[in-house]
Each structure stands twice: as C-alpha cells, then as structure tokens.
Design an enzyme around this catalytic site. Structure first.
Site, PDB file in Angstrom:
ATOM      1  N   HIS A 173     -11.314  28.197  26.419  1.00 16.42           N
ATOM      2  CA  HIS A 173     -10.104  27.709  25.756  1.00 16.42           C
ATOM      3  C   HIS A 173     -10.332  27.298  24.308  1.00 16.42           C
ATOM      4  O   HIS A 173     -11.464  27.156  23.852  1.00 16.42           O
ATOM      5  CB  HIS A 173      -9.457  26.561  26.543  1.00 16.42           C
ATOM      6  CG  HIS A 173     -10.185  25.242  26.533  1.00 16.42           C
ATOM      7  ND1 HIS A 173     -10.752  24.681  27.666  1.00 16.42           N
ATOM      8  CD2 HIS A 173     -10.414  24.347  25.543  1.00 16.42           C
ATOM      9  CE1 HIS A 173     -11.282  23.504  27.357  1.00 16.42           C
ATOM     10  NE2 HIS A 173     -11.099  23.281  26.071  1.00 16.42           N
ATOM     11  N   ASN A 184      -1.856  12.692  22.363  1.00 16.74           N
ATOM     12  CA  ASN A 184      -2.176  11.269  22.283  1.00 16.74           C
ATOM     13  C   ASN A 184      -0.856  10.520  22.389  1.00 16.74           C
ATOM     14  O   ASN A 184       0.024  10.677  21.527  1.00 16.74           O
ATOM     15  CB  ASN A 184      -2.896  10.978  20.962  1.00 16.74           C
ATOM     16  CG  ASN A 184      -4.287  11.594  20.943  1.00 16.74           C
ATOM     17  OD1 ASN A 184      -5.118  11.289  21.787  1.00 16.74           O
ATOM     18  ND2 ASN A 184      -4.521  12.500  20.005  1.00 16.74           N
ATOM     19  N   HIS A 219      -5.675  29.814  12.823  1.00 13.97           N
ATOM     20  CA  HIS A 219      -4.511  30.183  13.635  1.00 13.97           C
ATOM     21  C   HIS A 219      -4.939  30.615  15.020  1.00 13.97           C
ATOM     22  O   HIS A 219      -6.126  30.821  15.283  1.00 13.97           O
ATOM     23  CB  HIS A 219      -3.734  31.326  12.960  1.00 13.97           C
ATOM     24  CG  HIS A 219      -4.546  32.583  12.777  1.00 13.97           C
ATOM     25  ND1 HIS A 219      -5.137  32.928  11.570  1.00 13.97           N
ATOM     26  CD2 HIS A 219      -4.884  33.581  13.620  1.00 13.97           C
ATOM     27  CE1 HIS A 219      -5.783  34.074  11.694  1.00 13.97           C
ATOM     28  NE2 HIS A 219      -5.665  34.493  12.935  1.00 13.97           N
ATOM     29  N   ARG A 266      -4.373  19.539  18.868  1.00 15.88           N
ATOM     30  CA  ARG A 266      -3.595  18.327  19.140  1.00 15.88           C
ATOM     31  C   ARG A 266      -2.128  18.585  18.808  1.00 15.88           C
ATOM     32  O   ARG A 266      -1.830  19.227  17.795  1.00 15.88           O
ATOM     33  CB  ARG A 266      -4.120  17.168  18.300  1.00 15.88           C
ATOM     34  CG  ARG A 266      -5.558  16.793  18.629  1.00 15.88           C
ATOM     35  CD  ARG A 266      -6.101  15.784  17.621  1.00 15.88           C
ATOM     36  NE  ARG A 266      -7.467  15.377  17.952  1.00 15.88           N
ATOM     37  CZ  ARG A 266      -8.576  16.013  17.562  1.00 15.88           C
ATOM     38  NH1 ARG A 266      -8.479  17.111  16.808  1.00 15.88           N
ATOM     39  NH2 ARG A 266      -9.760  15.575  17.914  1.00 15.88           N
ATOM     40  N   GLU A 281      -0.361  33.999  14.754  1.00 20.87           N
ATOM     41  CA  GLU A 281      -0.319  35.381  14.268  1.00 20.87           C
ATOM     42  C   GLU A 281       0.227  36.277  15.380  1.00 20.87           C
ATOM     43  O   GLU A 281      -0.031  36.045  16.571  1.00 20.87           O
ATOM     44  CB  GLU A 281      -1.738  35.831  13.897  1.00 20.87           C
ATOM     45  CG  GLU A 281      -1.804  37.222  13.286  1.00 20.87           C
ATOM     46  CD  GLU A 281      -3.224  37.619  12.878  1.00 20.87           C
ATOM     47  OE1 GLU A 281      -4.188  36.966  13.328  1.00 20.87           O
ATOM     48  OE2 GLU A 281      -3.363  38.598  12.118  1.00 20.87           O
TER      49      GLU A 281
END
Lengths: 175, 175
Positions: free
Chosen positions: A26, A96, A118, A30, A163
C-alpha cells in the site's frame, strides 16, 4: 537515451530470493475528512473499502481501499484484515480525528517542500473517463488537451493529484 | 468503534460499472539519486525495473518498478510500457536531472507540512525480513521491539518511510 535494458547503475539484476515473496502492499496519505475522501475514492474511482481500523486512544483511524473487481473479498473480520495486508495496490487513508472540522490542510507534495507526487489510475478509455469526471464536476489539474498527450490529472478532496492514463496509448511515451 | 460493514458515511456501495475496469496503477515519489534508489528498491526490496522513460528537453526521467515474481514481463519496448501502465502496484520514481549532485533534499511528508506518509511492503516472515535489513545496514525508523507490534518501518535513500508488515500477524490489529 532510451533503454530497454534493466542493467542500469544501481540495479540489482539478481535480488535475494527471499525478497521475491515481498508484496508492495500500500501507499498511505493523510486525509482531512474521511467522508469526503471515501466518497471520492469509492464513487468517483470505484474503490472498495476493505477495512477501517480505529485507534481510539491515539485518536486516529486507518482506512484501506482497493479495486476489487473479479476478486473474492473475505467478509470475516480477521480474514478480511489478512487479505487487506497481503494484497497489492491498496490505498491507505489516515484520519487524525478532528481534522475534518479544523482549519488544517494537508500538503500534496507538489509545491515546496516537494516529495510525493501523485497516485495514478489506469483506465480502459481515457476520453470516456475524463468526460465522466467532467460530468461529476471533479477538479482537473491537467486536462487531456493541455501538455503531455494521453495523460490527465484530477485532484482528490485534499488536493492530492490523481493521474489518469490509458496504458495502450502510452506505448511510445518518452525516450 | 470497530466495524466490518462497508456502509460508512461517504462510501458508495454500488459504484458506476465503468469504474470497475480502472486499475490503481502506481504511486510516484521524487528521488534525488536514481542510482541509490534503484539499488534500494531492487537489491533490498527485490523490485524489478520495468521502464525508464527519459525526457531530455525537460531534464527528467521516470523510473517504474514493481514486484514481478511469477509474472511474464514483456521485453519489447512498447509492450513493456503498456504492461507497466496497465498493472497494479507500480512504484514510480521521478529523477529531476542534477539533484544527485546538488544539496537539495526531498520531503518525506512526515514532518510539517505533512501529507503523504509511507509505502508498505508485506512480507511472509517479518522477523526474517527485519534481520535481513539489519544485516544490510538499512536504517530503521521503527524496529519491531518498539511501539505497535508486528510493524516495522525502514527508510529509503531519500528518507521516505517504508512500512514492513506480515499480513497473518495483523488479523487483530486495532478496533
């Protein structure tokens, strides 16, 4: 100069066999407001929410999403989590708690100080995909008719760049 | 509260069928010195260099890497590029020419201004993987014996964080 050879400075052509079972699982970004980000990544890009993992004491949540068409996604909690951490191409969103209602803003990495750039989705028909994003009023960073051919950029609710490419149109990209 | 249900605020449970052919193709980070980064991602993590695409006029190169064990990777240039932009879990490294010999440094997103956090590799045996990283003298951001169990972080040559997990140890993670 272009090259096809993988034998470039720095490249290890015969990596340790142990590494060949590693999975690039992965990438984490955030996000300020998970509701807006979940809407974007599920409705606009078609990802599926695999797991939300909450940490109440530290006041944050992790949301894991992926494209899952054609895959069997386990429903049981433990199996679902093992699936999430074992597969490829997962997007992790970190929330958060509280950022959705304060005036903070995350940094997309494309202004100083730069770093991350990106994420990218490959689509079967980029003209159709971009027309769909226009209909959905998704903001574009770069439309198809500007700059590099066959490449578009949209932005997500935190202004991270996404993109959009069509693989078979990029056979001749660059040198 | 924990949940298994995907029916959370913001989640689209029935995305447009058109999206289900989209592929989450890659994540891009800028790197200062491609030789050091290629060494790290190929030798330490076992990735394969799929393509380098050079743009001499704009003075930058793009390097695309992926884990390819068990896959047939085309050797012909055009086919290789279509494969690169059509598959999952690709890492794109952007090299702006000259950064390898100037005093610039990229931002890893984990100090202010924050945004991007890390990429993550899932490994079959995290104890063995971390012991190997120690032997290779890879810097650790977080070792297994500190903080969250079964999760380690190492850093790449630009100080981007690389999380290391073992999927079957994370069945009970969080709430």
């Amino acid at each position: 100069m272009s090259f096809i050879s993988e034998n470039q400075p720095g490249v290890c052509l015969a990596p340790d066999a142990e590494t060949q079972a590693y999975v690039f699982n992965h990438s984490m970004i955030r996000v300020k407001d998970p509701q807006r980000s979940l809407d974007f990544y599920t409705r606009v890009l078609g990802m599926r929410l695999l797991r939300q993992v909450d940490f109440p004491e530290a006041k944050f949540s992790l949301l894991f999403l992926a494209m899952t068409a054609g895959e069997t996604v386990p429903e049981e909690r433990g199996a679902r989590q093992v699936y999430t951490f074992g597969r490829q191409s997962v997007l992790e969103l970190t929330h958060n708690w509280g950022t959705e209602s304060d005036d903070s803003q995350y940094h997309n990495g494309n202004q100083d100080p730069r770093g991350f750039g990106h994420i990218c989705f490959s689509v079967p028909d980029i003209e159709a995909a971009c027309a769909r994003f226009e209909r959905l009023q998704i903001p574009f960073v770069k439309r198809l008719d500007k700059g590099m051919k066959h490449v578009a950029f949209i932005s997500d609710p935190d202004d991270y760049w996404v993109e959009i490419v069509q693989a078979d149109l990029l056979a001749d990209l660059g040198q």
